[in-house]
Design an enzyme around this catalytic site. Sequence first.
Site, PDB file in Angstrom:
ATOM      1  N   HIS A  31       0.857  -1.183   0.000  1.00  0.00           N
ATOM      2  CA  HIS A  31       0.000   0.000   0.000  1.00  0.00           C
ATOM      3  C   HIS A  31       0.890   1.228   0.000  1.00  0.00           C
ATOM      4  CE1 HIS A  31      -3.138   2.811   1.211  1.00  0.00           C
ATOM      5  NE2 HIS A  31      -3.977   1.898   0.784  1.00  0.00           N
ATOM      6  N   ASP A  89      -7.947  -5.520   0.367  1.00  0.00           N
ATOM      7  CA  ASP A  89      -8.404  -6.336  -0.753  1.00  0.00           C
ATOM      8  C   ASP A  89      -7.966  -7.788  -0.678  1.00  0.00           C
ATOM      9  OD1 ASP A  89      -9.872  -4.439  -2.088  1.00  0.00           O
ATOM     10  OD2 ASP A  89      -8.074  -3.512  -2.899  1.00  0.00           O
TER      11      ASP A  89
HETATM   12  N1  ACO Z   1       3.993  -7.466  -4.766  1.00  0.00           N
HETATM   13  C1  ACO Z   1       5.326  -7.461  -4.998  1.00  0.00           C
HETATM   14  N2  ACO Z   1       6.095  -6.373  -4.863  1.00  0.00           N
HETATM   15  C2  ACO Z   1       5.502  -5.242  -4.485  1.00  0.00           C
HETATM   16  C3  ACO Z   1       4.104  -5.164  -4.236  1.00  0.00           C
HETATM   17  C4  ACO Z   1       3.357  -6.335  -4.381  1.00  0.00           C
HETATM   18  N3  ACO Z   1       2.032  -6.336  -4.169  1.00  0.00           N
HETATM   19  N4  ACO Z   1       3.791  -3.898  -3.880  1.00  0.00           N
HETATM   20  C5  ACO Z   1       4.919  -3.191  -3.925  1.00  0.00           C
HETATM   21  N5  ACO Z   1       5.947  -4.006  -4.279  1.00  0.00           N
HETATM   22  C6  ACO Z   1       7.371  -3.641  -4.369  1.00  0.00           C
HETATM   23  C7  ACO Z   1       7.618  -2.620  -5.467  1.00  0.00           C
HETATM   24  O1  ACO Z   1       7.855  -3.249  -6.708  1.00  0.00           O
HETATM   25  C8  ACO Z   1       8.821  -1.912  -4.925  1.00  0.00           C
HETATM   26  O2  ACO Z   1       9.945  -2.748  -5.086  1.00  0.00           O
HETATM   27  P1  ACO Z   1      11.436  -2.135  -5.362  1.00  0.00           P
HETATM   28  O3  ACO Z   1      11.721  -1.238  -4.193  1.00  0.00           O
HETATM   29  O4  ACO Z   1      12.331  -3.324  -5.461  1.00  0.00           O
HETATM   30  O5  ACO Z   1      11.309  -1.367  -6.653  1.00  0.00           O
HETATM   31  C9  ACO Z   1       8.560  -1.853  -3.426  1.00  0.00           C
HETATM   32  O6  ACO Z   1       7.704  -2.977  -3.166  1.00  0.00           O
HETATM   33  C10 ACO Z   1       7.886  -0.581  -2.950  1.00  0.00           C
HETATM   34  O7  ACO Z   1       6.639  -0.451  -3.581  1.00  0.00           O
HETATM   35  P2  ACO Z   1       6.150   0.895  -4.274  1.00  0.00           P
HETATM   36  O8  ACO Z   1       6.306   0.710  -5.741  1.00  0.00           O
HETATM   37  O9  ACO Z   1       6.770   2.086  -3.658  1.00  0.00           O
HETATM   38  O10 ACO Z   1       4.632   0.881  -3.877  1.00  0.00           O
HETATM   39  P3  ACO Z   1       3.586   1.959  -4.366  1.00  0.00           P
HETATM   40  O11 ACO Z   1       3.261   2.809  -3.211  1.00  0.00           O
HETATM   41  O12 ACO Z   1       4.005   2.666  -5.607  1.00  0.00           O
HETATM   42  O13 ACO Z   1       2.369   1.040  -4.779  1.00  0.00           O
HETATM   43  C11 ACO Z   1       0.491  -0.369  -4.602  1.00  0.00           C
HETATM   44  C12 ACO Z   1       1.361   0.686  -3.903  1.00  0.00           C
HETATM   45  C13 ACO Z   1       0.052   0.161  -5.989  1.00  0.00           C
HETATM   46  C14 ACO Z   1      -0.750  -0.628  -3.784  1.00  0.00           C
HETATM   47  C15 ACO Z   1       1.336  -1.661  -4.768  1.00  0.00           C
HETATM   48  O14 ACO Z   1       1.746  -2.119  -3.496  1.00  0.00           O
HETATM   49  C16 ACO Z   1       0.571  -2.748  -5.516  1.00  0.00           C
HETATM   50  O15 ACO Z   1       0.520  -2.728  -6.733  1.00  0.00           O
HETATM   51  N6  ACO Z   1      -0.033  -3.718  -4.773  1.00  0.00           N
HETATM   52  C17 ACO Z   1      -0.817  -4.754  -5.395  1.00  0.00           C
HETATM   53  C18 ACO Z   1      -2.174  -4.219  -5.816  1.00  0.00           C
HETATM   54  C19 ACO Z   1      -3.100  -3.976  -4.639  1.00  0.00           C
HETATM   55  O16 ACO Z   1      -3.248  -4.827  -3.766  1.00  0.00           O
HETATM   56  N7  ACO Z   1      -3.731  -2.802  -4.649  1.00  0.00           N
HETATM   57  C20 ACO Z   1      -4.743  -2.448  -3.613  1.00  0.00           C
HETATM   58  C21 ACO Z   1      -4.273  -1.252  -2.853  1.00  0.00           C
HETATM   59  S1  ACO Z   1      -5.397  -0.917  -1.540  1.00  0.00           S
HETATM   60  C22 ACO Z   1      -6.744  -0.197  -2.292  1.00  0.00           C
HETATM   61  O17 ACO Z   1      -6.697   0.425  -3.309  1.00  0.00           O
HETATM   62  C23 ACO Z   1      -7.988  -0.412  -1.574  1.00  0.00           C
END
Ligand code: ACO
Length: 433
Positions: free
Chosen positions: A309, A367
């Site tokens: 998140h 979720d």
């Molecule tokens: N699975 C694997 N790796 C992940 C995930 C994940 N679900 N989420 C983040 N990461 C990784 C990123 O690739 C990044 O890796 P790096 O540092 O090696 O490049 C690191 O963790 C940090 O993540 P960010 O990219 O900074 O996270 P951001 O804040 O941009 O994205 C998001 C948040 C979009 C929710 C992301 O975690 C994601 O796509 N999760 C899966 C989708 C999801 O569950 N969305 C629901 C969100 S809650 C809602 O809307 C109700």
Amino acid sequence: MSDKRTVTITLDGTNKKSVIPLMSGTAGADVFDIRKVYGELGLFTFDPGYGATASCESKITYIDGDVGVLEYRGYPIEQLAEKSNFLEVCYLLLNGDLPNAEQGKDFEMGVMRHTMLHEQLRTFYNGFRRDAHPMAVMCGVVGALSAFYHDSLDIHDAESRRISAFRLIAKVPTIAAWAYKYSVGQPFVYPRNDLTYAENFLHMFHAVPAEEYKINPVLSKAMDLIMILHADHEQNASTSTVRLAGSTGANPFACIAAGIASLWGPAHGGANEAVLKMLTDIGHVRNIPDFLEDVKDRGNHAKLMGFGHRVYKNYDPRAKIIQKACHDVLRELGIKGDPLLDLAIELEKIALSDKYFIDRKLYPNVDFYSGIILKAMGFPTSMFTALFAVSRTVGWVAQWKEMIEDPDQRIGRPRQIYTGPATRPYVDTDKRG
Ligand code: ACO
């Protein structure tokens, strides 16, 4: 609130400096107010994805992502989930305080009196293919409300804003339930105002004219809880979309339709649908290690859906509540050992002890479990995000209303760092390479 402290930045190699005032809220990180920096230094700030930018001042929802706190108007989500109900939470979000008994009753009546759709709106559904995604129908029909309710489009009139808030909150369940009915070829079920908000939704969704539909109180309580948990979440992508659209003076129905479009994506509201697909694809606990290796292989672009998140770097408090509700619903329905739930629990356990997820502070979000509970309650996967939109409409409306009522409100208009070609003369076709 402004603060006496300042941050001073000096532009290297010049004698230009900017003394930037700090602002503190009731809770959370302080911010520095960069509004004058461009005038003083000729510099913009650069923050793609707005990870470090407070786009507005708000009194509605507070999240402390490091410890996993979520509060609506100061009330912890755990207490609201346990003691309140969805319409009371709607009142709280819109008006700032919990209602007394009379205010609560008036509000409930105000909302429930607006549950029907203009009969002409029925004909809109026939324009869609039967296999249209419910979110496509919702974007279209919610936007179309602006063509039907002209008497509540004056955004500068408080009464008009109040009525359009009622209309939106009351009508989105009808719109979503009818999107489903249309997709399965069943007759539309009209709303019943003697039911609670959650009961009425279940009724419009599941009932058919051929037999009586009995509402299961455990399911209507779970529905109400799911709605409370999704009601608002401060400046997320869809809410920011609503605010940005609203900042132009667009009418509230158009703004909420924009929010629905923004919610649709799998990184946001579409994630619960994606979680279920992911669990189904994994298929068995023994496949979890391979799946996680794929996720950790950065070349794959695979994500563990329902994890991570932008704000929570700890357990999403909503995930804990919904996980418990999930068990209650499955028990009530006599579903013992649901394979997807078992798989989800094991996947969560393994991921939470994996260095990749620990290092990146990736925890389950709301979720991760909401898809499982919604599936058990008889909702098809394609409806999950539409249900999220039904619950979030009140949050969008409250944030839109707060913005319109803010005297400092201006059109939202970010800047950019331009990295395209420098100025160049037009080249005639016969002279191009
Ligand atoms: N699975 C694997 N790796 C992940 C995930 C994940 N679900 N989420 C983040 N990461 C990784 C990123 O690739 C990044 O890796 P790096 O540092 O090696 O490049 C690191 O963790 C940090 O993540 P960010 O990219 O900074 O996270 P951001 O804040 O941009 O994205 C998001 C948040 C979009 C929710 C992301 O975690 C994601 O796509 N999760 C899966 C989708 C999801 O569950 N969305 C629901 C969100 S809650 C809602 O809307 C109700």
